[in-house]
Write a protein that holds these residues in place. Structure first.
Motif, PDB file in Angstrom:
ATOM      1  N   ASP A  74      37.831  68.159  46.013  1.00 40.34           N
ATOM      2  CA  ASP A  74      37.026  67.920  44.816  1.00 40.34           C
ATOM      3  C   ASP A  74      36.702  66.440  44.590  1.00 40.34           C
ATOM      4  OD1 ASP A  74      37.016  70.616  44.216  1.00 40.34           O
ATOM      5  OD2 ASP A  74      38.866  70.487  43.047  1.00 40.34           O
ATOM      6  N   THR A  75      37.349  65.560  45.338  1.00 36.91           N
ATOM      7  CA  THR A  75      37.144  64.127  45.176  1.00 36.91           C
ATOM      8  C   THR A  75      36.803  63.483  46.518  1.00 36.91           C
ATOM      9  OG1 THR A  75      38.212  62.044  44.561  1.00 36.91           O
ATOM     10  CG2 THR A  75      39.627  63.782  45.441  1.00 36.91           C
ATOM     11  N   TRP A  76      36.021  62.387  46.456  1.00 35.77           N
ATOM     12  CA  TRP A  76      35.686  61.639  47.669  1.00 35.77           C
ATOM     13  C   TRP A  76      36.797  60.678  48.070  1.00 35.77           C
ATOM     14  CZ3 TRP A  76      31.913  63.523  50.344  1.00 35.77           C
ATOM     15  CH2 TRP A  76      30.812  64.121  49.720  1.00 35.77           C
ATOM     16  N   LEU A  77      37.837  60.567  47.242  1.00 44.82           N
ATOM     17  CA  LEU A  77      38.890  59.595  47.494  1.00 44.82           C
ATOM     18  C   LEU A  77      39.503  59.760  48.878  1.00 44.82           C
ATOM     19  CD1 LEU A  77      40.798  57.340  46.555  1.00 44.82           C
ATOM     20  CD2 LEU A  77      42.273  59.115  45.564  1.00 44.82           C
ATOM     21  N   TRP A  78      39.764  61.010  49.275  1.00 41.34           N
ATOM     22  CA  TRP A  78      40.395  61.251  50.564  1.00 41.34           C
ATOM     23  C   TRP A  78      39.489  60.854  51.726  1.00 41.34           C
ATOM     24  CZ3 TRP A  78      45.305  61.499  50.367  1.00 41.34           C
ATOM     25  CH2 TRP A  78      45.944  62.090  49.280  1.00 41.34           C
ATOM     26  N   VAL A  79      38.184  60.988  51.544  1.00 40.48           N
ATOM     27  CA  VAL A  79      37.240  60.563  52.583  1.00 40.48           C
ATOM     28  C   VAL A  79      37.309  59.049  52.752  1.00 40.48           C
ATOM     29  CG1 VAL A  79      34.818  60.504  53.279  1.00 40.48           C
ATOM     30  CG2 VAL A  79      35.726  62.515  52.095  1.00 40.48           C
ATOM     31  N   TYR A  80      37.330  58.332  51.610  1.00 42.86           N
ATOM     32  CA  TYR A  80      37.428  56.871  51.671  1.00 42.86           C
ATOM     33  C   TYR A  80      38.752  56.426  52.303  1.00 42.86           C
ATOM     34  CZ  TYR A  80      33.348  56.507  48.593  1.00 42.86           C
ATOM     35  OH  TYR A  80      32.089  56.584  48.054  1.00 42.86           O
ATOM     36  N   LEU A  81      39.836  57.078  51.916  1.00 40.78           N
ATOM     37  CA  LEU A  81      41.149  56.721  52.470  1.00 40.78           C
ATOM     38  C   LEU A  81      41.224  56.990  53.962  1.00 40.78           C
ATOM     39  CD1 LEU A  81      43.604  57.967  49.679  1.00 40.78           C
ATOM     40  CD2 LEU A  81      43.068  55.604  50.302  1.00 40.78           C
ATOM     41  N   PHE A  82      40.642  58.117  54.384  1.00 42.63           N
ATOM     42  CA  PHE A  82      40.638  58.430  55.816  1.00 42.63           C
ATOM     43  C   PHE A  82      39.806  57.406  56.583  1.00 42.63           C
ATOM     44  CE2 PHE A  82      38.670  60.547  59.512  1.00 42.63           C
ATOM     45  CZ  PHE A  82      39.822  60.867  60.218  1.00 42.63           C
ATOM     46  N   ALA A  83      38.639  57.035  56.033  1.00 42.86           N
ATOM     47  CA  ALA A  83      37.779  56.049  56.690  1.00 42.86           C
ATOM     48  C   ALA A  83      38.513  54.718  56.855  1.00 42.86           C
ATOM     49  CB  ALA A  83      36.495  55.856  55.891  1.00 42.86           C
ATOM     50  N   PHE A  84      39.193  54.283  55.788  1.00 38.12           N
ATOM     51  CA  PHE A  84      39.932  53.017  55.851  1.00 38.12           C
ATOM     52  C   PHE A  84      41.073  53.109  56.863  1.00 38.12           C
ATOM     53  CE2 PHE A  84      43.032  49.857  54.660  1.00 38.12           C
ATOM     54  CZ  PHE A  84      42.272  48.759  54.274  1.00 38.12           C
ATOM     55  N   ALA A  85      41.848  54.187  56.781  1.00 35.22           N
ATOM     56  CA  ALA A  85      43.027  54.324  57.650  1.00 35.22           C
ATOM     57  C   ALA A  85      42.637  54.461  59.113  1.00 35.22           C
ATOM     58  CB  ALA A  85      43.856  55.535  57.212  1.00 35.22           C
ATOM     59  N   ILE A  86      41.595  55.246  59.406  1.00 35.63           N
ATOM     60  CA  ILE A  86      41.211  55.452  60.800  1.00 35.63           C
ATOM     61  C   ILE A  86      40.592  54.190  61.369  1.00 35.63           C
ATOM     62  CG2 ILE A  86      38.815  56.309  60.620  1.00 35.63           C
ATOM     63  CD1 ILE A  86      41.644  57.836  62.731  1.00 35.63           C
ATOM     64  N   GLY A  87      39.883  53.425  60.516  1.00 34.40           N
ATOM     65  CA  GLY A  87      39.335  52.150  60.968  1.00 34.40           C
ATOM     66  C   GLY A  87      40.436  51.173  61.336  1.00 34.40           C
ATOM     67  N   PHE A  88      41.461  51.092  60.508  1.00 31.58           N
ATOM     68  CA  PHE A  88      42.579  50.182  60.773  1.00 31.58           C
ATOM     69  C   PHE A  88      43.353  50.619  62.015  1.00 31.58           C
ATOM     70  CE2 PHE A  88      46.879  48.604  60.395  1.00 31.58           C
ATOM     71  CZ  PHE A  88      46.694  47.294  59.969  1.00 31.58           C
ATOM     72  N   ALA A  89      43.679  51.900  62.088  1.00 29.01           N
ATOM     73  CA  ALA A  89      44.530  52.395  63.174  1.00 29.01           C
ATOM     74  C   ALA A  89      43.848  52.288  64.536  1.00 29.01           C
ATOM     75  CB  ALA A  89      44.926  53.846  62.890  1.00 29.01           C
ATOM     76  N   THR A  90      42.584  52.686  64.610  1.00 26.23           N
ATOM     77  CA  THR A  90      41.893  52.640  65.908  1.00 26.23           C
ATOM     78  C   THR A  90      41.699  51.204  66.378  1.00 26.23           C
ATOM     79  OG1 THR A  90      39.760  52.779  64.755  1.00 26.23           O
ATOM     80  CG2 THR A  90      40.682  54.823  65.608  1.00 26.23           C
ATOM     81  N   THR A  91      41.445  50.297  65.446  1.00 25.33           N
ATOM     82  CA  THR A  91      41.241  48.901  65.837  1.00 25.33           C
ATOM     83  C   THR A  91      42.528  48.277  66.352  1.00 25.33           C
ATOM     84  OG1 THR A  91      39.529  48.702  64.143  1.00 25.33           O
ATOM     85  CG2 THR A  91      40.392  46.662  65.069  1.00 25.33           C
ATOM     86  N   MET A  92      43.643  48.584  65.740  1.00 22.85           N
ATOM     87  CA  MET A  92      44.923  48.053  66.208  1.00 22.85           C
ATOM     88  C   MET A  92      45.244  48.526  67.626  1.00 22.85           C
ATOM     89  SD  MET A  92      46.297  45.978  64.024  1.00 22.85           S
ATOM     90  CE  MET A  92      48.036  45.935  64.480  1.00 22.85           C
ATOM     91  N   ALA A  93      44.655  49.660  68.023  1.00 22.33           N
ATOM     92  CA  ALA A  93      44.921  50.201  69.359  1.00 22.33           C
ATOM     93  C   ALA A  93      43.902  49.747  70.399  1.00 22.33           C
ATOM     94  CB  ALA A  93      44.933  51.733  69.301  1.00 22.33           C
TER      95      ALA A  93
END
Length: 237
Positions: A74-93
């Motif tokens: 019901d909220t876009w919050l999880w989409v934003y959190l996933f975008a931030f987290a996946i951006g950070f995690a993939t870049t560190m790798a």
């Protein structure tokens, strides 16, 4: 499977031909270890083939699937959190980022810490992808975001220490490599395909541009801040 492997050989063949041409026609010396070089090229071809197959089977589907499932909340919050987290995690790798960070640390004679650079770049990518996801959700034109981002980069380039500017621009490029691009692209396409009124071709792409701009911003901002802190400490002592 065999046809795909031959296709990868076809793609790598021009690189091999260029190297062999310069080795034998320009330098005019034989390869020091032809067997090792041959085995190395064979492993490169097999590795690239396995990587492409992995993209098709794993990274592309999971990126799109995650976008589709997160939109169901019901909220876009999880989409934003996933975008931030996946951006950070993939870049560190990212292997390219690790290599550039190590080279920068060796060349900078104590001015740059490779691990700090990796974290700054990862944060920049995370911020950029989050902003790019917001653009897809809101339906805004990409032009305003990109123009605004590069105006910020230009301003920071004028303020940042000279030693960090070229490195910051290089770091903006190495972030869009083997690990980040597949997942981020799939995320954008998945979002655009599930949000009503969005065009996959127009709105689904563009996240990589955001992932390239904002690492430049974070790295130069950090360098400016550290320079200001160093000057302040000098005045205090």
């Amino acid at each position: 499977m065999i046809l795909d492997l031959f296709g990868m050989l076809r793609d790598v063949l021009p690189i091999i031909l260029v190297i062999l041409f310069f080795q034998y026609a320009v330098i005019r010396r034989p390869l020091a270890s032809p067997v090792k070089v041959g085995v190395g090229f064979a492993l490169v071809i097999i590795g690239l083939y396995a990587f492409v197959v992995g993209l098709k089977l794993g990274l592309f589907p999971i990126g799109q699937r995650m976008a589709e499932q997160l939109i169901g909340f019901d909220t876009w919050l999880w989409v934003y959190l996933f975008a931030f987290a996946i951006g950070f995690a993939t870049t560190m790798a990212e292997p390219a980022l690790i290599a550039v960070g190590q080279q920068a640390e060796e060349a900078a004679a104590g001015k740059i810490n490779g691990n700090v650079i990796r974290i700054l770049v990862a944060v920049g990518v995370a911020i950029g992808i989050t902003i790019g996801v917001h653009r897809i959700i809101s339906g805004d034109s990409i032009h305003y975001y990109i123009i605004g981002g590069y105006l910020l980069v230009i301003a920071l380039t004028a303020l940042a220490p000279r030693y960090i500017v070229a490195l910051a621009f290089d770091l903006g490029g190495v972030t869009t490599s083997e690990v980040t691009v597949p997942l981020v692209t799939a995320l954008g396409i998945g979002l655009a395909g599930q949000i009503e009124g969005r065009n996959v071709l127009i709105d689904g792409f563009g996240l990589i541009a955001f992932a390239s701009i904002f690492p430049i911003v974070t790295v130069m901002s950090y360098a400016i801040l550290m320079e200001r802190v160093a000057h302040w400490r000098e005045r205090q002592s």
